[in-house]
Write a protein that holds these residues in place. Structure first.
Motif, short mmCIF file in Angstrom:
data_model
loop_
_atom_site.label_atom_id
_atom_site.label_comp_id
_atom_site.label_asym_id
_atom_site.label_seq_id
_atom_site.Cartn_x
_atom_site.Cartn_y
_atom_site.Cartn_z
N SER A 11 0.85 -1.19 0.00
CA SER A 11 0.00 0.00 0.00
C SER A 11 0.88 1.23 0.00
CB SER A 11 -0.90 0.01 1.24
OG SER A 11 -0.12 0.09 2.41
N PRO A 14 1.35 5.48 4.40
CA PRO A 14 0.47 6.44 5.05
C PRO A 14 1.21 7.64 5.60
CG PRO A 14 0.74 4.47 6.39
CD PRO A 14 1.35 4.18 5.06
N THR A 146 -3.26 1.17 5.72
CA THR A 146 -3.96 2.36 5.23
C THR A 146 -4.92 2.88 6.29
OG1 THR A 146 -5.75 1.08 4.21
CG2 THR A 146 -3.80 1.55 2.85
#
Length: 227
Positions: A11, A14, A146
């Motif tokens: 991902s 963040p 996330t």
């Protein structure tokens, strides 16, 4: 180009998404985001790293034996829909020193979901784990790494003390680094996903990682003792 975190799945980092609001956390001051602190490393002078495991898909009794024999203070971030059928296995891990923490009810990607949905995923798993183990988790890891500000608000309202991410993950049997130096450093949080493309078992991946930790002159610390 954003860096990649590789816990449950790859991902976008963040740290980039929230404008570097995720922070290190230590005894000498905490700089938090909008709500609970987001932890990628622990600020410590001790030569320790922290082993964290996601989901709970692998329930190999040999891993329990490894944790017991080596006295490994591991932290298990459990998803109810994955780990739920085998909570007895994690009770055995807890009995030999493993920490039990929150990884949502259903492993939903939380970022962008409304508050009610995120709160249900986090608080629901708090309730499940409290009912099963008698203790409410202190830490939470969002699936896929996330999250958004709503996640942090929901985590706060569910009684979470810190959102725990990672700087290092195990890929193809070797450490991979999301940011900073490409070597294990004191205070690193290491994520070991449930499965790996190489087909290595959790015991094999952990054993390889322990060798890397030893080569770096480090040892495994208990995350719950440092946060």
């Amino acid at each position: 180009m954003a860096l990649l975190l590789t816990g449950c799945a790859q991902s976008v980092d963040p740290l980039e998404r929230l404008g570097r609001k995720a922070v290190t956390y230590g005894a000498k001051g905490v700089r938090s985001g909008p709500a609970v602190p987001v932890v990628t490393r622990v600020r410590t002078a001790d030569k320790v790293v922290f082993l964290t495991y996601d989901d709970g898909a692998e329930r190999d009794p040999r891993f329990v034996r490894l944790v017991r024999e080596r006295r490994l203070p591991v932290s298990m971030f459990l998803t109810d829909s994955v780990a739920g059928p085998g909570y007895g296995h994690f009770a055995r891990l807890r009995s030999v020193g493993a920490g039990i923490q929150n990884h949502t009810l259903d492993h939903a990607a939380l970022r962008g979901l409304p508050y009610a949905g995120q709160r249900a995923e986090i608080c629901g798993q708090q309730d499940k784990l409290a009912a099963r183990f008698g203790v409410r988790p202190r830490y939470f890891r969002p699936p896929y790494g996330t999250y958004d500000t709503t996640t942090l608000r929901a985590a706060t309202d569910c009684g979470i003390g810190a959102v725990v991410l990672w700087r290092v993950s195990m890929e193809d049997g070797r450490p991979a680094y999301a940011s900073g130096e490409h070597r294990l450093l004191p205070g690193d949080i290491v994520s070991l996903p449930s499965t790996e493309a190489t087909g290595l078992t959790l015991v094999e991946r952990t054993t390889r990682l322990l060798r890397e930790i030893g080569k770096a002159g480090l040892r495994v610390g208990r995350l719950e003792d440092y946060l």
